[in-house]
Design a protein around this motif. Sequence first.
Motif, PDB file in Angstrom:
ATOM      1  N   SER A  13      30.688  55.829  13.569  1.00 36.57           N
ATOM      2  CA  SER A  13      30.079  55.731  12.242  1.00 36.57           C
ATOM      3  C   SER A  13      29.503  54.346  11.983  1.00 36.57           C
ATOM      4  O   SER A  13      28.643  54.170  11.137  1.00 36.57           O
ATOM      5  CB  SER A  13      31.111  56.056  11.166  1.00 36.57           C
ATOM      6  OG  SER A  13      32.197  55.149  11.255  1.00 36.57           O
ATOM      7  N   VAL A  14      29.978  53.365  12.725  1.00 38.82           N
ATOM      8  CA  VAL A  14      29.527  51.987  12.554  1.00 38.82           C
ATOM      9  C   VAL A  14      28.855  51.552  13.853  1.00 38.82           C
ATOM     10  O   VAL A  14      29.402  51.744  14.933  1.00 38.82           O
ATOM     11  CB  VAL A  14      30.716  51.048  12.249  1.00 38.82           C
ATOM     12  CG1 VAL A  14      30.249  49.623  12.060  1.00 38.82           C
ATOM     13  CG2 VAL A  14      31.471  51.540  11.026  1.00 38.82           C
ATOM     14  N   VAL A  21      24.168  52.077  19.131  1.00 39.55           N
ATOM     15  CA  VAL A  21      25.438  52.711  19.498  1.00 39.55           C
ATOM     16  C   VAL A  21      25.487  52.949  21.015  1.00 39.55           C
ATOM     17  O   VAL A  21      26.271  53.744  21.503  1.00 39.55           O
ATOM     18  CB  VAL A  21      25.655  54.032  18.725  1.00 39.55           C
ATOM     19  CG1 VAL A  21      25.809  53.776  17.240  1.00 39.55           C
ATOM     20  CG2 VAL A  21      24.532  55.020  18.997  1.00 39.55           C
ATOM     21  N   THR A  22      24.651  52.229  21.737  1.00 33.08           N
ATOM     22  CA  THR A  22      24.495  52.445  23.173  1.00 33.08           C
ATOM     23  C   THR A  22      25.807  52.317  23.945  1.00 33.08           C
ATOM     24  O   THR A  22      26.092  53.150  24.810  1.00 33.08           O
ATOM     25  CB  THR A  22      23.451  51.469  23.763  1.00 33.08           C
ATOM     26  OG1 THR A  22      22.227  51.649  23.055  1.00 33.08           O
ATOM     27  CG2 THR A  22      23.235  51.715  25.232  1.00 33.08           C
ATOM     28  N   ALA A  65      36.836  58.556  23.285  1.00 33.77           N
ATOM     29  CA  ALA A  65      36.259  57.324  23.837  1.00 33.77           C
ATOM     30  C   ALA A  65      35.380  56.617  22.808  1.00 33.77           C
ATOM     31  O   ALA A  65      35.402  55.392  22.687  1.00 33.77           O
ATOM     32  CB  ALA A  65      35.454  57.633  25.099  1.00 33.77           C
ATOM     33  N   VAL A  66      34.610  57.384  22.056  1.00 31.79           N
ATOM     34  CA  VAL A  66      33.732  56.800  21.048  1.00 31.79           C
ATOM     35  C   VAL A  66      34.549  56.245  19.876  1.00 31.79           C
ATOM     36  O   VAL A  66      34.169  55.244  19.258  1.00 31.79           O
ATOM     37  CB  VAL A  66      32.679  57.838  20.593  1.00 31.79           C
ATOM     38  CG1 VAL A  66      31.936  57.371  19.360  1.00 31.79           C
ATOM     39  CG2 VAL A  66      31.697  58.109  21.737  1.00 31.79           C
ATOM     40  N   ARG A  72      35.424  55.815  12.533  1.00 34.73           N
ATOM     41  CA  ARG A  72      35.015  57.184  12.237  1.00 34.73           C
ATOM     42  C   ARG A  72      33.996  57.620  13.273  1.00 34.73           C
ATOM     43  O   ARG A  72      33.176  56.824  13.720  1.00 34.73           O
ATOM     44  CB  ARG A  72      34.395  57.188  10.838  1.00 34.73           C
ATOM     45  CG  ARG A  72      34.215  58.516  10.224  1.00 34.73           C
ATOM     46  CD  ARG A  72      33.821  58.294   8.777  1.00 34.73           C
ATOM     47  NE  ARG A  72      33.660  59.550   8.092  1.00 34.73           N
ATOM     48  CZ  ARG A  72      33.296  59.641   6.838  1.00 34.73           C
ATOM     49  NH1 ARG A  72      33.046  58.547   6.135  1.00 34.73           N
ATOM     50  NH2 ARG A  72      33.169  60.803   6.274  1.00 34.73           N
ATOM     51  N   VAL A  73      34.034  58.903  13.651  1.00 32.46           N
ATOM     52  CA  VAL A  73      33.141  59.426  14.676  1.00 32.46           C
ATOM     53  C   VAL A  73      32.354  60.613  14.127  1.00 32.46           C
ATOM     54  O   VAL A  73      32.911  61.485  13.462  1.00 32.46           O
ATOM     55  CB  VAL A  73      33.942  59.872  15.924  1.00 32.46           C
ATOM     56  CG1 VAL A  73      33.028  60.510  16.962  1.00 32.46           C
ATOM     57  CG2 VAL A  73      34.688  58.698  16.521  1.00 32.46           C
ATOM     58  N   SER A  74      31.074  60.637  14.429  1.00 29.66           N
ATOM     59  CA  SER A  74      30.210  61.762  14.080  1.00 29.66           C
ATOM     60  C   SER A  74      30.025  62.629  15.332  1.00 29.66           C
ATOM     61  O   SER A  74      29.687  62.112  16.399  1.00 29.66           O
ATOM     62  CB  SER A  74      28.855  61.248  13.601  1.00 29.66           C
ATOM     63  OG  SER A  74      27.941  62.321  13.471  1.00 29.66           O
ATOM     64  N   LEU A  75      30.244  63.930  15.189  1.00 31.83           N
ATOM     65  CA  LEU A  75      30.060  64.871  16.293  1.00 31.83           C
ATOM     66  C   LEU A  75      29.177  66.010  15.819  1.00 31.83           C
ATOM     67  O   LEU A  75      29.474  66.658  14.817  1.00 31.83           O
ATOM     68  CB  LEU A  75      31.413  65.427  16.757  1.00 31.83           C
ATOM     69  CG  LEU A  75      31.359  66.580  17.775  1.00 31.83           C
ATOM     70  CD1 LEU A  75      30.771  66.113  19.108  1.00 31.83           C
ATOM     71  CD2 LEU A  75      32.744  67.173  17.963  1.00 31.83           C
TER      72      LEU A  75
END
Length: 100
Positions: A13-14, A21-22, A65-66, A72-75
């Motif tokens: 998220s950040v 976000v590479t 991993a992300v 926070r993670v977006s999927l």
Amino acid sequence: MGAMLVAFSVAPSVSGDDGSVTDAVADAVRIVRESGLPNHTDAMFTTIEGDWDECMDVVRRCVEAVAVHGPRVSLVLKADVRPGRTGELTAKIERLESRL
């Protein structure tokens, strides 16, 4: 559950200082490639092919991993479930190209 294609995008998220976000995406793609599942990555999604458990395990590990890169993670995930079919990662494109 039989064979399926799963197209997904996962990102923290950040982002980094430059808005990228590479590094996080590279960690996810590394997991995909090491999984041994047929896969394809483009500018927006990574697509994998396998059975339900294989695909969902890879997606879960990519999310984990992300998550190291942010709170926070977006999927985004889309699946094409085709029991009894294999090789659809390339076959779908070949059928399309044959009609163009």
